[in-house]
Design a protein around this motif. Sequence first.
Motif, PDB file in Angstrom:
ATOM      1  N   ASN A  55      40.037  52.757  71.863  1.00  0.00           N
ATOM      2  CA  ASN A  55      40.408  51.542  72.755  1.00  0.00           C
ATOM      3  C   ASN A  55      41.477  50.777  72.267  1.00  0.00           C
ATOM      4  N   GLY A  87      29.048  54.949  82.735  1.00  0.00           N
ATOM      5  CA  GLY A  87      30.190  53.906  83.227  1.00  0.00           C
ATOM      6  C   GLY A  87      30.030  53.798  84.574  1.00  0.00           C
ATOM      7  N   VAL A  93      38.238  52.123  85.524  1.00  0.00           N
ATOM      8  CA  VAL A  93      37.446  52.117  84.366  1.00  0.00           C
ATOM      9  C   VAL A  93      37.197  53.440  83.743  1.00  0.00           C
ATOM     10  N   PRO A  95      36.248  56.260  81.633  1.00  0.00           N
ATOM     11  CA  PRO A  95      35.958  56.282  80.026  1.00  0.00           C
ATOM     12  C   PRO A  95      36.803  56.896  79.308  1.00  0.00           C
ATOM     13  N   VAL A  98      40.072  54.974  78.733  1.00  0.00           N
ATOM     14  CA  VAL A  98      39.949  53.775  78.115  1.00  0.00           C
ATOM     15  C   VAL A  98      39.433  53.864  76.411  1.00  0.00           C
ATOM     16  N   LEU A 139      28.878  51.347  79.437  1.00  0.00           N
ATOM     17  CA  LEU A 139      30.086  50.614  79.724  1.00  0.00           C
ATOM     18  C   LEU A 139      30.082  49.743  80.896  1.00  0.00           C
ATOM     19  N   HIS A 141      31.771  46.514  83.056  1.00  0.00           N
ATOM     20  CA  HIS A 141      33.039  45.825  83.308  1.00  0.00           C
ATOM     21  C   HIS A 141      33.340  44.536  83.894  1.00  0.00           C
ATOM     22  N   HIS A 225      34.153  46.305  79.524  1.00  0.00           N
ATOM     23  CA  HIS A 225      35.679  46.545  79.711  1.00  0.00           C
ATOM     24  C   HIS A 225      36.374  45.613  80.415  1.00  0.00           C
ATOM     25  N   ASP A 226      37.451  45.005  80.051  1.00  0.00           N
ATOM     26  CA  ASP A 226      38.046  43.844  80.739  1.00  0.00           C
ATOM     27  C   ASP A 226      39.306  44.331  81.468  1.00  0.00           C
ATOM     28  N   GLY A 230      42.368  46.021  79.313  1.00  0.00           N
ATOM     29  CA  GLY A 230      41.979  47.150  79.063  1.00  0.00           C
ATOM     30  C   GLY A 230      40.966  47.179  77.670  1.00  0.00           C
ATOM     31  N   ARG A 231      40.712  45.892  77.202  1.00  0.00           N
ATOM     32  CA  ARG A 231      39.940  46.004  75.870  1.00  0.00           C
ATOM     33  C   ARG A 231      38.567  46.105  76.178  1.00  0.00           C
ATOM     34  N   VAL A 232      37.845  46.828  75.306  1.00  0.00           N
ATOM     35  CA  VAL A 232      36.467  47.205  75.433  1.00  0.00           C
ATOM     36  C   VAL A 232      35.839  46.073  74.384  1.00  0.00           C
TER      37      VAL A 232
END
Length: 236
Positions: A55, A87, A93, A95, A98, A139, A141, A225-226, A230-232
């Motif tokens: 990530n 997910g 998103v 996976p 990401v 995961l 979001h 997930h944002d 893109g940050r997890v």
Amino acid sequence: MLNRRSFCGCVSAALFTGLAATGARGAPVECAVMTRDRQKAISPEEAIAQLKQGNVRFVSGKIVNCNLMEQVKETSVAQAPFAAVVGCIDSRVPPELVFDQTIGDVFCARIAGNFVNTDIIGSLEFATKVAGARAIVVLGHNDCGAIKGAVDNVKLGNLTATLANIMPAVAASKTTGERTSKNATFVQAVAETNARMAAANLTSRSPVLKGLVNAGQLRIAAAMHDLATGRVTFLT
């Protein structure tokens, strides 16, 4: 060479170890197909760490580009993914992207709202007990449509039954504002609670997965997930 951006799939394959783990970027190592021996050598903690490192690459724009068709050929007779991801079906998103993984690296189960049911739990039992995956990540979001639908108690065909799986997270989440999808803070709280509850359900509903965790052969984590960055972020 087939670029990963033009390839769509729900399983992937390059192990981020060796040189990559120390910060060096050796394409042959990063693009090497996962084998059962390499899978067995990864601890559950290392499996989570590799997803986190992937990530970081994704967010920084330093993704690994491999020859995917070569990986297709190498994985055509066997697979040994090191992790599994549950997910949401949200198109933003994926996976594999990401976490910057490729063909043969991760099992992937996707459903609106990233909850778990009997079918998904059974699939994860196969992914871990049978196929050897070392970690499972649930995961979620932000700004999730399924979460919003559950919060607003939406009724629509079969979607009604789907969203019912998220209602326990709605009931368990607290807020100082209105309990509707207009309250972004509440929606986020429900999404995080839902991911945590799904992760907890894996061991409470599956003696197989619980046994693997207790034996130190599997780690289960919840993450968010944002969509904007893109940050997890790992919750557990």
